[in-house]
Design an enzyme around this catalytic site. Sequence first.
Site, PDB file in Angstrom:
ATOM      1  N   THR A 178      -2.224  32.669  27.125  1.00  0.00           N
ATOM      2  CA  THR A 178      -1.144  33.152  27.984  1.00  0.00           C
ATOM      3  C   THR A 178      -1.261  32.470  29.341  1.00  0.00           C
ATOM      4  O   THR A 178      -2.351  32.349  29.899  1.00  0.00           O
ATOM      5  CB  THR A 178      -1.186  34.681  28.151  1.00  0.00           C
ATOM      6  OG1 THR A 178      -0.920  35.292  26.890  1.00  0.00           O
ATOM      7  CG2 THR A 178      -0.133  35.159  29.151  1.00  0.00           C
ATOM      8  N   PHE A 180      -0.188  32.501  33.295  1.00  0.00           N
ATOM      9  CA  PHE A 180       0.125  33.488  34.327  1.00  0.00           C
ATOM     10  C   PHE A 180       0.577  32.785  35.593  1.00  0.00           C
ATOM     11  O   PHE A 180       0.022  31.751  35.978  1.00  0.00           O
ATOM     12  CB  PHE A 180      -1.113  34.340  34.643  1.00  0.00           C
ATOM     13  CG  PHE A 180      -1.595  35.160  33.482  1.00  0.00           C
ATOM     14  CD1 PHE A 180      -1.187  36.475  33.322  1.00  0.00           C
ATOM     15  CD2 PHE A 180      -2.455  34.617  32.539  1.00  0.00           C
ATOM     16  CE1 PHE A 180      -1.631  37.232  32.249  1.00  0.00           C
ATOM     17  CE2 PHE A 180      -2.895  35.358  31.455  1.00  0.00           C
ATOM     18  CZ  PHE A 180      -2.489  36.669  31.312  1.00  0.00           C
TER      19      PHE A 180
END
Length: 278
Positions: A178, A180
């Site tokens: 992921t 960010f």
Amino acid sequence: MSDKVLRVGCYGAKGSYTYEAMEQQFENRKREESYFPLFEDVVKAVQEGDIDYGVVPIENSSTGGITEVYDLIQRYGCAVVGEQIVKIEHNLLGLPGAKLEDIDTVFSHPQGFAQCRPFFNKHRDWTLKPYFSTSRSAEKVAQDGKKNQAAVASRTAARLYGLSVLAENIFFNSSNYTRFFIIGPKMEIKPNADKITLVISVRHEPGALYHVLGYFFYGGMNMTHLESRPMEGRPFEYFFHIDVMGKLEDPSNAQTLRGLKSMCTYFKILGNYPSCKA
């Protein structure tokens, strides 16, 4: 190293993947941490000056862009000042002493369920309950104290909330990461900034986006991400959120962006910041 105590906030709770991204970004910095249950709470806290920086997820390598966050950053006028990439390694967590056969209810953020779909396909008799975040799911299981409950979360969350790993590495993609965004109230351009995030809209006519994106090709700027978001009140017209490698202080990059801007009906640079490698 600055002695200033930074006020930083992130989505979720201590032990979340967003928390890990915050630790990576602000390692060795004195900081006062805040945690928020909603993406909007983080972005709004930055915009209103309650925190200096916020950390929010923007894209997952398995499930794609988190479109709500793009909309919020633009709505509240925040800037992107950095990025971090965290490897997502989901585990099924339960109370100490609980066994897999005890479980009938599992809590997780919807993204967690999506990233572990094959595992849960083998347990169709379980009730899957979407919750605020993976870390808060772990916190809930720990607080409820019920052996039939489990959470999808990280080993960090297991350690922080006193839970046991009932099934490890339940995600289906071993290259699951992921990305960010680190957001602030205004742009900050460091000497090693090499990535630009911008938002554009183009004329609602054939070939408009094709011609606009051609500026990146001819300017030698590598586009790494493109996300479309509908424009409120204008059916089938879109904002395009773009990530491209480049430096605003590079004359050739600046010229390319000026040409791009001349072709757009809306153009805004959200940030120029150091890229992060997985």
